[in-house]
Every structure is written in structure tokens, then in C-alpha cells.
Scaffold this active site. Structure first.
Site, short mmCIF file in Angstrom:
data_model
loop_
_atom_site.label_atom_id
_atom_site.label_comp_id
_atom_site.label_asym_id
_atom_site.label_seq_id
_atom_site.Cartn_x
_atom_site.Cartn_y
_atom_site.Cartn_z
N LYS A 160 0.79 -1.22 0.00
CA LYS A 160 0.00 0.00 0.00
C LYS A 160 0.83 1.28 0.00
CE LYS A 160 -4.38 -1.80 1.60
NZ LYS A 160 -5.41 -1.82 2.66
N ARG A 210 -3.64 -9.93 5.24
CA ARG A 210 -4.18 -9.98 3.86
C ARG A 210 -3.07 -9.49 2.94
NH1 ARG A 210 -6.35 -6.44 0.23
NH2 ARG A 210 -7.98 -7.28 -1.16
N1 LIG Z 1 -10.41 -6.36 4.83
C1 LIG Z 1 -9.70 -5.64 3.94
N2 LIG Z 1 -10.05 -5.62 2.64
C2 LIG Z 1 -9.33 -4.89 1.74
N3 LIG Z 1 -9.71 -4.86 0.43
C3 LIG Z 1 -9.00 -4.12 -0.46
C4 LIG Z 1 -7.88 -3.40 -0.05
C5 LIG Z 1 -7.12 -2.62 -1.06
O1 LIG Z 1 -6.06 -3.36 -1.52
P1 LIG Z 1 -6.08 -4.21 -2.89
O2 LIG Z 1 -7.22 -5.15 -2.91
O3 LIG Z 1 -4.74 -4.78 -3.08
O4 LIG Z 1 -6.29 -3.08 -4.01
P2 LIG Z 1 -7.57 -2.65 -4.81
O5 LIG Z 1 -8.57 -2.18 -3.79
O6 LIG Z 1 -7.07 -1.56 -5.72
O7 LIG Z 1 -8.08 -3.86 -5.57
N4 LIG Z 1 -7.47 -3.41 1.25
C6 LIG Z 1 -8.19 -4.14 2.17
C7 LIG Z 1 -7.84 -4.18 3.57
O8 LIG Z 1 -6.87 -3.54 4.03
N5 LIG Z 1 -8.61 -4.94 4.40
#
Ligand SMILES: Nc1nc2ncc(COP(=O)(O)OP(=O)(O)O)nc2c(=O)[nH]1
Length: 278
Positions: free
Chosen positions: A223, A257
Site C-alpha cells: 500500500k 491480507r
Molecule cells: N479487509 C480488507 N479488505 C481490503 N480490500 C482491499 C484493499 C485494497 O487493496 P487491494 O485489494 O490490493 O487493491 P484494490 O482495492 O485496488 O483492488 N485493502 C483491504 C484491507 O486492508 N482490508
């Protein structure tokens, strides 16, 4: 007085052990635009191949998301989000043995995903967006990740106090809908509605959330807060991802995660061995 969190996460027919081994949730973004891996799993064949890789690396849970929630993202209609998820969830149900969580804040999508075999709802709005979400979780006996989020960034806030108030409200909604506490995981929502200092503080003060007596999930993988500490692209942030997750594991976080499952498993085992040494 900090309460002892439940030792098992009941996710439909799955009982996930919580601690001392940190569970690793592998990220499977079935999106064209996720901030670090957008497009890598947009096609069902690619998604299934990546799911197999994550499980082979040791993922305890697969988190499947059909909409990027990165800052400034373009919201995706439920129909489009489900169109992305449906073929992937169907393929996973036929083959993947680890529990599947669906990363959605829309009750309609969550319900379809649970009917397609998902075990956990990962709600990045923690019951604060869709009034029907808690009922859907209860109706399907699913586990749920209740993540802290804010529509407005407010740097003047004590972010942990804001989280505790947010979670208290979410837990009231859960109780009213009949969602049992042994199905709930709390998540500080790193990168969601927070300033850079608030993101750092949220990780450092994770232990203060323990007063609610529930397991914790931490999501820092690749992030931007890592990139704000040291100039890096998402692909260059594995060391910072490891460092931030080790901090969480030392604070007793039960689930992490991550995108890079194998690397974080090694980091988690070493951190646990030191954390639990006499
Ligand atoms: N429970 C939980 N869910 C999440 N979902 C998405 C993201 C964002 O990260 P990512 O899925 O890698 O990116 P994007 O939202 O651009 O798909 N972060 C979290 C988190 O910190 N906690």
C-alpha cells in the site's frame, strides 16, 4: 480490560483456527484496475491459475474482489462486479479447498457470492454502506471482516477512538441482524479514509482494538503508506509489506491480507517464533 478473542472463526462449514499461527489471506483481485495487480486475474483462466498459485504458496484463505477500492477508484455497478466474480467463484468452488472470502461492500453481490460457495464476506465499509449486509451475513451463517472506513479524511481525529466508535456501531448492527460474535473479524482499514500519520498510528496502536475482544485482520500489502515512508512502486514494497505485517503479528493480529503469500508466510513464522518465545 482486554477481552480474549474467540479462538476459532466459524465461516459456514469451515472452522478456521485463530492463533497462534497467523492466517494468511491471499489477494485475488478480479479487476482491471487494482492498484498493484490490476488485470492480472481479470480473465477467469488467469484468476484460477493465480488462485492455484496462492494456495500452493500456502494461503489459508482466498480473498476474491471484483472492484478496486483504491482511493479515487470508479465505483463499479453490482451487475458488473458480479459478472467479474461469478465465473471465478464457480471455478474456485469446483476445485479450491481453502475458504473463500468475497471482497465486496454490496449486500446483493455478497449474497450471490455466498450462494456460489464463498464462506466469508469482506466488507470494506464494515456494515456502514449497505443496510442489508448484516442480514445477508447472518442468513448464510458466513464469517465477516468488518473493516473501518471513513468517507471524509479528518487528520484531527484520534483514529483509534474513531475506529472503536465505528466498530461499536457495526457490532450493534451485527447483533440486531443475528450475526454471532464468533463470526466477526475487525480490520483497521489501512489506507481507507485516513491520513499518512493516522495509518501509521493505526498499525502501531492495533493492540488497543483488543478491548472489543475480537480477532484482527491487517491489510498493508504493497500500500501507498509504504511508498510514503520510502519512495517505491507497489511492486517494490515487499520489504515494507513484511515489516508492517511483522509489527501486526507481534501485536497479535490473527489474519494478514497479502499479495505475496510465500514471503509473508516465512516472515509470519519467524515473527511468531520470536513473539512466543519465553
Ligand atoms: N479487509 C480488507 N479488505 C481490503 N480490500 C482491499 C484493499 C485494497 O487493496 P487491494 O485489494 O490490493 O487493491 P484494490 O482495492 O485496488 O483492488 N485493502 C483491504 C484491507 O486492508 N482490508
Amino acid at each position: 480490560m482486554a477481552q480474549i478473542p474467540p479462538r476459532t472463526l466459524q465461516a459456514r462449514d469451515r472452522a478456521l483456527p485463530l492463533g497462534p499461527r497467523t492466517l494468511v489471506m491471499g489477494i485475488l483481485n478480479v479487476t482491471p484496475d487494482s492498484f498493484s495487480d490490476g488485470g492480472r486475474s481479470a480473465r477467469p483462466d488467469d484468476a484460477l491459475a493465480n488462485a492455484r498459485r496462492l494456495v500452493a504458496e500456502g494461503a489459508d484463505i482466498l480473498d476474491v474482489g471484483g472492484e478496486s477500492t483504491r482511493p479515487g477508484h470508479t465505483p463499479v455497478p453490482a451487475e458488473e462486479e458480479w459478472a467479474r466474480l461469478a465465473p471465478v467463484l464457480a471455478a474456485l468452488a469446483g476445485e479450491i479447498i481453502v475458504p473463500v472470502s468475497v471482497d465486496t461492500y454490496k449486500a446483493e453481490v455478497a449474497e450471490k457470492a455466498l450462494k456460489a460457495g464463498a464462506h466469508i464476506v469482506n466488507d470494506v465499509w464494515g456494515f456502514a454502506h449497505d443496510p442489508d449486509m448484516a442480514r445477508v451475513v447472518a442468513d448464510h451463517d458466513a464469517a465477516v471482516v468488518v473493516m473501518h472506513n471513513r468517507a471524509e479524511v479528518d487528520g484531527s481525529l484520534d483514529i483509534v477512538a474513531d475506529m472503536l466508535a465505528f466498530f461499536e456501531s457495526a457490532l450493534e448492527k451485527a447483533e440486531r441482524a443475528g450475526v454471532r460474535r464468533d463470526k466477526i473479524v475487525l480490520d483497521p482499514g489501512i489506507g481507507f479514509g485516513k491520513t499518512f500519520p493516522q495509518n501509521l498510528s493505526a498499525i502501531r496502536r492495533l493492540g488497543e482494538l483488543r478491548v472489543l475482544g475480537l480477532p484482527l485482520l491487517l491489510g498493508t500489502s504493497r500500500k501507498s503508506l509504504i511508498g510514503k515512508v520510502i519512495e517505491t512502486t507497489p511492486a517494490e514494497r515487499l520489504p515494507g509489506t513484511i515489516a508492517s505485517n511483522v509489527i501486526g503479528i507481534m501485536a497479535g493480529v490473527e489474519i494478514i491480507r497479502v499479495h505475496d503469500v510465500a514471503a509473508l508466510i516465512q516472515a509470519a513464522r519467524v515473527a511468531e517464533a520470536i513473539r512466543d518465545a519465553s
